[in-house]
Design an enzyme around this catalytic site. Structure first.
Site, PDB file in Angstrom:
ATOM      1  N   HIS A 146       0.832  -1.191   0.000  1.00 50.39           N
ATOM      2  CA  HIS A 146       0.000   0.000   0.000  1.00 50.39           C
ATOM      3  C   HIS A 146       0.870   1.246   0.000  1.00 50.39           C
ATOM      4  CE1 HIS A 146       0.445  -1.625   4.111  1.00 50.39           C
ATOM      5  NE2 HIS A 146       0.524  -0.382   4.520  1.00 50.39           N
ATOM      6  N   TYR A 198      -3.368   3.772   2.328  1.00 48.83           N
ATOM      7  CA  TYR A 198      -4.453   3.312   1.461  1.00 48.83           C
ATOM      8  C   TYR A 198      -3.916   2.294   0.462  1.00 48.83           C
ATOM      9  CZ  TYR A 198      -7.270   7.255   3.131  1.00 48.83           C
ATOM     10  OH  TYR A 198      -7.968   8.139   3.909  1.00 48.83           O
ATOM     11  N   THR A 199      -4.811   1.436  -0.004  1.00 44.70           N
ATOM     12  CA  THR A 199      -4.479   0.514  -1.079  1.00 44.70           C
ATOM     13  C   THR A 199      -5.249   0.945  -2.320  1.00 44.70           C
ATOM     14  OG1 THR A 199      -4.213  -1.309   0.480  1.00 44.70           O
ATOM     15  CG2 THR A 199      -4.441  -1.877  -1.840  1.00 44.70           C
ATOM     16  N   CYS A 215      -8.451  -7.789   6.746  1.00 40.89           N
ATOM     17  CA  CYS A 215      -8.416  -6.330   6.744  1.00 40.89           C
ATOM     18  C   CYS A 215      -9.813  -5.787   7.031  1.00 40.89           C
ATOM     19  CB  CYS A 215      -7.918  -5.798   5.403  1.00 40.89           C
ATOM     20  SG  CYS A 215      -7.612  -4.017   5.425  1.00 40.89           S
TER      21      CYS A 215
END
Length: 359
Positions: free
Chosen positions: A147, A165-166, A333
């Site tokens: 990420h 963030y991804t 996640c």
């Protein structure tokens, strides 16, 4: 975050001797710390420590780490920068001039800027932010499973706001970057990053840094976890809300490769049907891959017409759909409460910590 009785001053030359991947030192608020002990087990992976070696990482550390993490820091405190070192570290680092455009946008040791080109609202509180990279042939430079960090400034207090963030962009996309962000805007308790991102005008520059993370999917069942390779036959993917984004990235890599025999089961928990993110994309990836992939949605506030599962993801659901196997890796996640409860359930079911990875 310091040892009160430690009076040792550290020069810039001494700090730069530890700008390496074996014994990295880093700086927070002019205090120097050793990162060596974190190389193996840091949640962000060894690369996040190595990338900070020899640098002032005050903004990143203070914005991302919990009070628990900050309370641990006196144990790794080495001393204070001397006056000359403080000046040297505050000066912007010069870059070698080059007319050649960089192939990859991301840099793990410095912030790079992309320009917001569009916002696409996909639900009441979720937006895909699209950014234009430095040139149209530039790739992001983000391995599957890793990420990046986004940095903005609070419009009032001017403090740095940094969050990981991804992206949902294709890994081989050129010239653009798509980031799906769930916004928390209600009242005074709304998230600082949510409010800052929501207020961004088109054409505004935003800072990015990366890659970071301890997990990389190399393909065909081969993973790298903190630099150690691990072969798996199956992924059990457990997520909630916007936690789907890193899961989606790995799932897409597996499903897109017809020669990859790895199988994936995704357990995706949400409150409402409209809260399910990337649903169309997940359905498209499953088309023709039903023998390798399965996506199971469960809703806590499902409509009467909903034919799927109801309720939260729990140990019973995990046990039913994620059968224990030594060559299975569990990827998790989601909200902290989900991660904690699933960790307990998995341990009770016999899973070892080296078979569970939290993004």
């Amino acid at each position: 975050m310091t040892k009160s009785d430690l009076k040792h001053e550290i020069t810039i030359d001494e700090l730069r001797k530890h700008d390496n991947d074996s014994d990295p030192w880093f700086v927070i608020n002019n205090q120097v710390y050793s990162g060596t002990a974190f190389l193996k087990d840091h949640p962000g992976g060894a690369q996040s420590i190595i990338s900070a070696a020899g640098l002032d990482t005050t903004d990143e550390f203070m914005a991302i780490h919990s009070e628990t993490a900050k309370a641990m820091m006196p144990g790794y405190h080495l001393g204070t920068l001397d006056s000359a070192a403080k000046i040297a570290l505050s000066e912007p680092q010069s870059e070698v001039a080059s007319n050649e455009p960089r192939d990859a946008f991301l840099n793990p040791r410095s912030w790079t800027k992309a320009v917001l080109s569009s916002k696409k609202k996909i639900s009441a509180d979720t937006i895909i932010f699209t950014f234009t990279l430095e040139h149209e042939t530039q790739t992001l430079g983000l391995p599957v499973g890793q990420h990046l960090m986004i940095r903005l400034r609070d419009p009032v207090e001017r403090e740095a706001i940094i969050r990981p963030y991804t992206p949902i962009s294709e890994m081989n996309s050129k010239g653009r970057l798509d980031v799906l962000i769930k916004l928390y805007l209600e009242g005074d308790i709304g998230g600082k990053m949510s409010k800052a991102m929501n207020s961004l005008p088109i054409g505004h520059g935003v800072d990015f840094k990366g890659p970071i993370g301890k997990f990389t999917y190399l393909g065909k069942g081969l993973c790298s976890i903190n630099g150690t390779e691990k072969k798996v036959k199956k992924f059990a993917m457990i997520c909630g809300g916007s936690g789907i984004t890193p899961i989606f990235q790995v799932f897409r890599a597996v499903m897109r490769d017809k020669d990859d025999t790895t199988t994936c089961t995704v357990l995706n928990g949400n409150r409402l049907f409209e809260d399910i993110l990337c649903k169309e994309e997940l359905d498209a990836l499953l088309w023709g891959n039903e023998d390798r992939g399965e996506v199971i949605h469960t809703l806590t506030k499902a409509p009467e017409t909903w034919k799927g599962l109801r309720g939260r993801i729990n140990g019973e659901l995990v046990q039913k759909h994620c059968e224990f196997h030594e060559e299975t890796l569990v990827l998790v996640c989601g909200p902290e409460a989900l991660e904690k409860s699933i960790h307990v359930a998995l341990k009770e079911q016999g899973w070892n910590d080296d078979q569970i990875l939290f993004f």
